[in-house]
Write a protein that holds these residues in place. Structure first.
Motif, PDB file in Angstrom:
ATOM      1  N   MET A 317       0.799  -1.331  -0.170  1.00 61.78           N
ATOM      2  CA  MET A 317       0.221  -0.106   0.063  1.00 61.78           C
ATOM      3  C   MET A 317       0.693   1.206  -0.162  1.00 61.78           C
ATOM      4  O   MET A 317       0.413   2.163  -0.651  1.00 61.78           O
ATOM      5  CB  MET A 317      -0.953   0.128   1.297  1.00 61.78           C
ATOM      6  CG  MET A 317      -2.052  -1.179   1.091  1.00 61.78           C
ATOM      7  SD  MET A 317      -2.852  -1.264   2.720  1.00 61.78           S
ATOM      8  CE  MET A 317      -3.676   0.367   2.808  1.00 61.78           C
ATOM      9  N   ILE A 318       1.967   1.446   0.760  1.00 59.96           N
ATOM     10  CA  ILE A 318       2.733   2.301   0.872  1.00 59.96           C
ATOM     11  C   ILE A 318       3.720   2.419  -0.513  1.00 59.96           C
ATOM     12  O   ILE A 318       3.672   3.599  -0.975  1.00 59.96           O
ATOM     13  CB  ILE A 318       3.766   2.247   2.075  1.00 59.96           C
ATOM     14  CG1 ILE A 318       3.291   2.398   3.272  1.00 59.96           C
ATOM     15  CG2 ILE A 318       5.003   3.433   2.020  1.00 59.96           C
ATOM     16  CD1 ILE A 318       3.888   2.215   4.501  1.00 59.96           C
ATOM     17  N   PHE A 319       4.190   1.636  -0.997  1.00 60.15           N
ATOM     18  CA  PHE A 319       4.955   1.359  -2.252  1.00 60.15           C
ATOM     19  C   PHE A 319       3.799   2.070  -3.474  1.00 60.15           C
ATOM     20  O   PHE A 319       4.417   2.816  -4.375  1.00 60.15           O
ATOM     21  CB  PHE A 319       5.305   0.092  -2.623  1.00 60.15           C
ATOM     22  CG  PHE A 319       6.198  -0.487  -1.637  1.00 60.15           C
ATOM     23  CD1 PHE A 319       6.971   0.435  -0.681  1.00 60.15           C
ATOM     24  CD2 PHE A 319       6.738  -1.851  -1.500  1.00 60.15           C
ATOM     25  CE1 PHE A 319       7.872   0.041   0.365  1.00 60.15           C
ATOM     26  CE2 PHE A 319       7.600  -2.267  -0.323  1.00 60.15           C
ATOM     27  CZ  PHE A 319       8.165  -1.512   0.433  1.00 60.15           C
ATOM     28  N   LEU A 320       2.583   1.719  -3.336  1.00 62.39           N
ATOM     29  CA  LEU A 320       1.778   2.161  -4.376  1.00 62.39           C
ATOM     30  C   LEU A 320       1.613   3.596  -4.413  1.00 62.39           C
ATOM     31  O   LEU A 320       1.660   4.178  -5.272  1.00 62.39           O
ATOM     32  CB  LEU A 320       0.372   1.307  -4.165  1.00 62.39           C
ATOM     33  CG  LEU A 320      -0.824   1.754  -5.005  1.00 62.39           C
ATOM     34  CD1 LEU A 320      -0.523   1.645  -6.412  1.00 62.39           C
ATOM     35  CD2 LEU A 320      -2.066   1.196  -4.644  1.00 62.39           C
ATOM     36  N   ILE A 321       1.447   4.251  -3.159  1.00 67.07           N
ATOM     37  CA  ILE A 321       1.416   5.605  -3.207  1.00 67.07           C
ATOM     38  C   ILE A 321       2.531   6.297  -3.409  1.00 67.07           C
ATOM     39  O   ILE A 321       2.710   7.300  -4.248  1.00 67.07           O
ATOM     40  CB  ILE A 321       1.020   5.986  -1.633  1.00 67.07           C
ATOM     41  CG1 ILE A 321      -0.386   5.420  -1.217  1.00 67.07           C
ATOM     42  CG2 ILE A 321       1.508   7.660  -1.232  1.00 67.07           C
ATOM     43  CD1 ILE A 321      -0.823   5.722   0.431  1.00 67.07           C
ATOM     44  N   VAL A 322       3.880   5.633  -3.100  1.00 64.26           N
ATOM     45  CA  VAL A 322       5.155   6.416  -3.604  1.00 64.26           C
ATOM     46  C   VAL A 322       5.302   6.216  -5.076  1.00 64.26           C
ATOM     47  O   VAL A 322       5.695   7.196  -5.598  1.00 64.26           O
ATOM     48  CB  VAL A 322       6.381   5.618  -2.969  1.00 64.26           C
ATOM     49  CG1 VAL A 322       7.413   6.119  -3.342  1.00 64.26           C
ATOM     50  CG2 VAL A 322       6.321   6.005  -1.272  1.00 64.26           C
ATOM     51  N   ALA A 323       4.679   5.234  -5.572  1.00 59.23           N
ATOM     52  CA  ALA A 323       4.897   4.916  -7.186  1.00 59.23           C
ATOM     53  C   ALA A 323       4.027   6.053  -7.914  1.00 59.23           C
ATOM     54  O   ALA A 323       4.559   6.317  -8.862  1.00 59.23           O
ATOM     55  CB  ALA A 323       4.665   3.510  -7.642  1.00 59.23           C
ATOM     56  N   TYR A 348      -7.764   6.989  -1.436  1.00 57.31           N
ATOM     57  CA  TYR A 348      -8.514   5.830  -0.726  1.00 57.31           C
ATOM     58  C   TYR A 348      -7.564   5.039   0.130  1.00 57.31           C
ATOM     59  O   TYR A 348      -7.552   4.659   1.264  1.00 57.31           O
ATOM     60  CB  TYR A 348      -9.129   5.010  -1.536  1.00 57.31           C
ATOM     61  CG  TYR A 348      -9.896   3.644  -1.359  1.00 57.31           C
ATOM     62  CD1 TYR A 348     -10.969   3.699  -0.578  1.00 57.31           C
ATOM     63  CD2 TYR A 348      -9.518   2.324  -1.322  1.00 57.31           C
ATOM     64  CE1 TYR A 348     -11.740   2.667   0.236  1.00 57.31           C
ATOM     65  CE2 TYR A 348     -10.020   1.283  -0.591  1.00 57.31           C
ATOM     66  CZ  TYR A 348     -11.132   1.344  -0.123  1.00 57.31           C
ATOM     67  OH  TYR A 348     -11.525   0.186   0.407  1.00 57.31           O
ATOM     68  N   TYR A 349      -6.338   4.677  -0.553  1.00 54.65           N
ATOM     69  CA  TYR A 349      -5.307   3.724   0.241  1.00 54.65           C
ATOM     70  C   TYR A 349      -4.525   4.741   1.086  1.00 54.65           C
ATOM     71  O   TYR A 349      -4.222   4.382   2.040  1.00 54.65           O
ATOM     72  CB  TYR A 349      -4.487   3.190  -0.792  1.00 54.65           C
ATOM     73  CG  TYR A 349      -4.899   1.926  -1.206  1.00 54.65           C
ATOM     74  CD1 TYR A 349      -4.776   0.741  -0.435  1.00 54.65           C
ATOM     75  CD2 TYR A 349      -5.678   1.952  -2.519  1.00 54.65           C
ATOM     76  CE1 TYR A 349      -5.452  -0.459  -0.545  1.00 54.65           C
ATOM     77  CE2 TYR A 349      -6.197   0.365  -2.810  1.00 54.65           C
ATOM     78  CZ  TYR A 349      -6.044  -0.625  -1.820  1.00 54.65           C
ATOM     79  OH  TYR A 349      -6.610  -1.790  -2.306  1.00 54.65           O
ATOM     80  N   LEU A 350      -4.447   6.086   0.977  1.00 57.73           N
ATOM     81  CA  LEU A 350      -3.728   6.872   2.056  1.00 57.73           C
ATOM     82  C   LEU A 350      -4.759   6.909   3.337  1.00 57.73           C
ATOM     83  O   LEU A 350      -4.116   6.849   4.241  1.00 57.73           O
ATOM     84  CB  LEU A 350      -3.616   8.365   1.409  1.00 57.73           C
ATOM     85  CG  LEU A 350      -2.863   9.158   2.195  1.00 57.73           C
ATOM     86  CD1 LEU A 350      -1.286   8.780   2.456  1.00 57.73           C
ATOM     87  CD2 LEU A 350      -2.667  10.644   1.696  1.00 57.73           C
ATOM     88  N   GLY A 351      -6.044   7.022   2.908  1.00 61.38           N
ATOM     89  CA  GLY A 351      -6.941   6.920   4.123  1.00 61.38           C
ATOM     90  C   GLY A 351      -7.069   5.866   4.961  1.00 61.38           C
ATOM     91  O   GLY A 351      -7.081   5.559   5.998  1.00 61.38           O
ATOM     92  N   LEU A 352      -6.828   4.377   4.037  1.00 64.17           N
ATOM     93  CA  LEU A 352      -6.912   3.152   4.745  1.00 64.17           C
ATOM     94  C   LEU A 352      -5.669   2.855   5.645  1.00 64.17           C
ATOM     95  O   LEU A 352      -5.833   2.328   6.436  1.00 64.17           O
ATOM     96  CB  LEU A 352      -7.010   2.093   3.617  1.00 64.17           C
ATOM     97  CG  LEU A 352      -8.163   1.865   3.124  1.00 64.17           C
ATOM     98  CD1 LEU A 352      -8.221   0.618   2.014  1.00 64.17           C
ATOM     99  CD2 LEU A 352      -9.073   1.260   4.131  1.00 64.17           C
ATOM    100  N   LEU A 353      -4.353   3.396   5.164  1.00 60.37           N
ATOM    101  CA  LEU A 353      -3.054   3.426   6.038  1.00 60.37           C
ATOM    102  C   LEU A 353      -3.618   3.928   7.373  1.00 60.37           C
ATOM    103  O   LEU A 353      -2.972   3.540   8.351  1.00 60.37           O
ATOM    104  CB  LEU A 353      -2.200   3.744   5.159  1.00 60.37           C
ATOM    105  CG  LEU A 353      -1.484   2.873   4.200  1.00 60.37           C
ATOM    106  CD1 LEU A 353      -0.668   3.688   3.290  1.00 60.37           C
ATOM    107  CD2 LEU A 353      -0.888   1.832   4.736  1.00 60.37           C
TER     108      LEU A 353
END
Length: 369
Positions: A317-323, A348-353
């Motif tokens: 999830m973190i790598f997806l955001i950085v990518a 969505y994924y930043l919020g989920l984290l």
């Protein structure tokens, strides 16, 4: 979360399948759309398919594969146990990516892959194998495979795919679909060569940024007029209507004005997009917000003592955001865009984290106290 992922995966699979079929049958056309045109199918040596841009289709494909990996981890405990539909989607999205020749998505994949190798694959080797020799040997193999795929795989596939539309056309011709039937005596004795199509991002002598440098320069020249709060609306030229009353055009060159008109408000760089719309003040506020989020999430990830399923979920999830931050060096998705699917996935994924960290989910009993 898995339902959200599946909605995107299934939708992108159908869109990608239709798009690849358009390439196979060499379907391509241009539709007038106001002051601009919309390209569909295989046009200008790139696959647009049913998307508005090859870059959009390619990044959607990347997202669908990463979300498939997350679903596998959640449902099956390993990222690589793909269902038949997921496998079919991966094949379609790889084909679309190659035919789209998207440099932005290529950069995104490289950043995501390198982060995954360094923070998931290598730690897993260290955790699994006691012998340092085995760890080093497997690490070298992984990096060799990564560079081999990066440097040679797409080129080989492009070469092979360039013959596909010609082969299909030749098959139709032999079957008499596109021309009247002729007798065996009238058929040519020699085998006709297969017509190839060109698959490439741009001509060999084209400027490396595909015209983005001049757009960025024009945008920064506008930012100079509104450095603190920005121009708020970069759509100075939209549908042949000049929205330029707020700027001093005498301070812009003819090239700047032409590039702003060509861009239609899309600066193809989220950082410049943020500057032009919110100025230095807005840029700093957003940058601090994102940096603090990344700091907290990376700190949370580094607290894991083992490479568990939960660790991999959080890491991906973190790598997806950085990518996506890397991808937005040459595109503009994650902010100041309306109804942007990439932005929806990002936020969505930043919020989920944040939610998972707060609720202490995905800890698996291996977080240091």
């Amino acid at each position: 979360m898995t339902q959200f992922n599946n909605i995107l995966i299934y939708t992108v699979f159908v869109a990608g399948l239709i798009s690849v079929l358009m390439f196979i049958f060499n379907i391509g056309f241009i539709i007038p759309s106001g002051a601009t045109t919309a390209r569909q199918g295989f046009v200008a040596s790139r696959l647009f398919g049913i998307y508005t841009s090859p870059n959009i289709g390619a990044i959607f494909g990347f997202l669908s594969i990463v979300l498939s990996m997350l679903n596998n981890l959640i449902k099956r405990g390993v990222w690589y146990k793909f269902t038949k539909l997921y496998i079919a989607n991966i094949i379609i999205q790889v084909l679309f990516f190659i035919l789209a020749s998207s440099r932005g998505t290529e950069l995104t994949i490289m950043v995501f892959s390198l982060l995954s190798i360094v923070f998931i694959v290598i730690p897993y080797f260290i955790q699994t194998y006691k012998s340092k020799t085995k760890v080093i040997f497997r690490t070298i193999l992984v990096f060799l495979a990564f560079f081999a795929v990066s440097l040679g795989f797409t080129g080989i596939l492009k070469e092979g795919l360039s013959y596909v539309p010609g082969l299909v056309q030749q098959g139709f011709d032999k079957a008499g679909v596109n021309e009247p039937q002729i007798s065996d005596d009238e058929k040519p004795s020699k085998k006709e060569p297969i017509d190839r199509v060109t698959i490439q991002h741009s001509p060999d002598d084209a400027e490396v940024s595909s015209g983005r440098f001049t757009i960025w320069t024009a945008a920064l020249n506008v930012v100079k007029q509104f450095p603190v709060l920005g121009a708020t609306d970069p759509y100075f030229y939209r549908n042949d209507i000049e929205h330029n009353t707020q700027i001093d055009e005498s301070k812009l060159s003819t090239l700047d004005k032409n590039e702003l008109k060509r861009a239609h408000g899309n600066m193809h760089n989220v950082y410049i997009q943020t500057l032009i719309m919110s100025g230095i003040l807005g840029f700093v506020v957003i940058a601090v917000f994102i940096i603090l989020h990344l700091r907290d999430n990376i700190t949370h990830l580094l607290k894991y003592k083992k490479v568990t399923v939960d660790y991999q979920i959080v890491a991906i999830m973190i790598f997806l955001i950085v990518a996506l931050f890397a991808e937005d060096l040459v595109e503009s998705h994650i902010i100041f865009k309306v109804k942007d699917v990439v932005a929806i996935v990002f936020w969505y994924y930043l919020g989920l984290l944040q939610h998972f960290r707060k609720e202490k989910m995905f800890t698996d009993g291996v977080i240091e106290k």
